[in-house]
Design an enzyme around this catalytic site. Structure first.
Site, PDB file in Angstrom:
ATOM      1  NE  ARG A  62      -3.687  -0.489   2.298  1.00 30.56           N
ATOM      2  CZ  ARG A  62      -4.799  -0.705   1.621  1.00 30.56           C
ATOM      3  NH1 ARG A  62      -5.354   0.278   0.929  1.00 30.56           N
ATOM      4  NH2 ARG A  62      -5.384  -1.879   1.628  1.00 30.56           N
ATOM      5  NE  ARG A  88      -5.374   1.687  -2.965  1.00 33.91           N
ATOM      6  CZ  ARG A  88      -4.846   0.500  -2.686  1.00 33.91           C
ATOM      7  NH1 ARG A  88      -5.551  -0.599  -2.883  1.00 33.91           N
ATOM      8  NH2 ARG A  88      -3.632   0.405  -2.195  1.00 33.91           N
ATOM      9  CG  HIS A 106     -17.818   8.420   4.885  1.00 31.88           C
ATOM     10  ND1 HIS A 106     -17.195   7.270   4.444  1.00 31.88           N
ATOM     11  CD2 HIS A 106     -18.706   8.031   5.833  1.00 31.88           C
ATOM     12  CE1 HIS A 106     -17.697   6.234   5.113  1.00 31.88           C
ATOM     13  NE2 HIS A 106     -18.611   6.668   5.953  1.00 31.88           N
ATOM     14  CG  ASP A 142     -14.299   6.889   6.646  1.00 30.65           C
ATOM     15  OD1 ASP A 142     -13.808   7.572   5.743  1.00 30.65           O
ATOM     16  OD2 ASP A 142     -14.776   5.745   6.468  1.00 30.65           O
TER      17      ASP A 142
END
Length: 208
Positions: A62, A88, A106, A142
């Site tokens: 990643r 991602r 979001h 988030d």
């Protein structure tokens, strides 16, 4: 003029909303994706916006992908990086590199329902109100400081798809406004809070 780089993974409807808003003093410098077949890339290219893609499948880690993506982003000298359906999970290194100039849209009223399948989870939980959130991105998924939220009612007959469609309408309102407020110097991040200058108003509303 502030340079905006937008990251997408699919059709990029939120990216399109930002472009169509024609935000004063904002230049959409590029639209980038981790999916070379993302429909949003073709839409942007048709409007003479620079586009590029980089498949995460070609990287062993990643972090390696994020570092390569950062090099592509930085070539456009961005004042703001917007995650508009970029599917991602970002490394802490990526988040720190763009600290204070990286925002995400979001599809839930954070802090409720972080992660995926937000609409189904809201319905299953019996929520009567759902919505979306624009927030600064931090290494914790988030959980960054909230910039704006848009709310929509949940009906007794909603499915995840019908609710998602109404939430998307709210996303198309609050993301361009958040970008405009950032570009206009009307908001900034201070620790875990968003500081908003006097007079800034968000066009968030309850959609019927």
């Amino acid at each position: 003029m502030k340079n905006i780089v937008i990251l997408i993974s699919g059709r990029g409807s939120n990216m399109q909303a930002v472009v169509k808003a024609q935000i004063p003093n904002a230049r959409i410098a590029a639209v980038l994706s981790n999916n070379e077949t993302a429909a949003g890339l073709a839409w942007a290219a048709q409007r003479n916006i620079a586009t590029d893609s980089l498949s995460h499948k070609n990287f062993d880690s990643r972090l390696a992908f994020d570092e390569a993506m950062m090099r592509k982003i930085d070539a456009y000298q961005p004042d703001l990086v917007v995650l508009a359906g970029f599917m991602r999970i970002l490394t802490p290194e990526f988040c720190r590199h763009y600290e204070g100039r990286l925002i995400n849209i979001h599809p839930s009223l954070l802090p409720a329902f972080t992660g995926l399948h937000t609409h189904r989870r809201a319905i299953d939980a019996g929520c009567r109100i759902a919505g979306c959130t624009v927030h600064f991105v931090t290494p914790e998924l988030d959980c960054g400081p909230i910039i704006a939220q848009g709310a929509v009612p949940v009906s007794d007959h909603d499915t995840a798809d019908t609710l998602a469609a109404r939430v998307l309408e709210a996303e198309h309102l609050i993301l361009p406004q958040a970008v405009a407020d950032f570009v206009g110097g009307r908001l900034k991040i201070s620790g875990s809070r968003v500081i908003r200058n006097t007079g800034a108003q968000l066009d968030a509303r309850l959609l019927a």
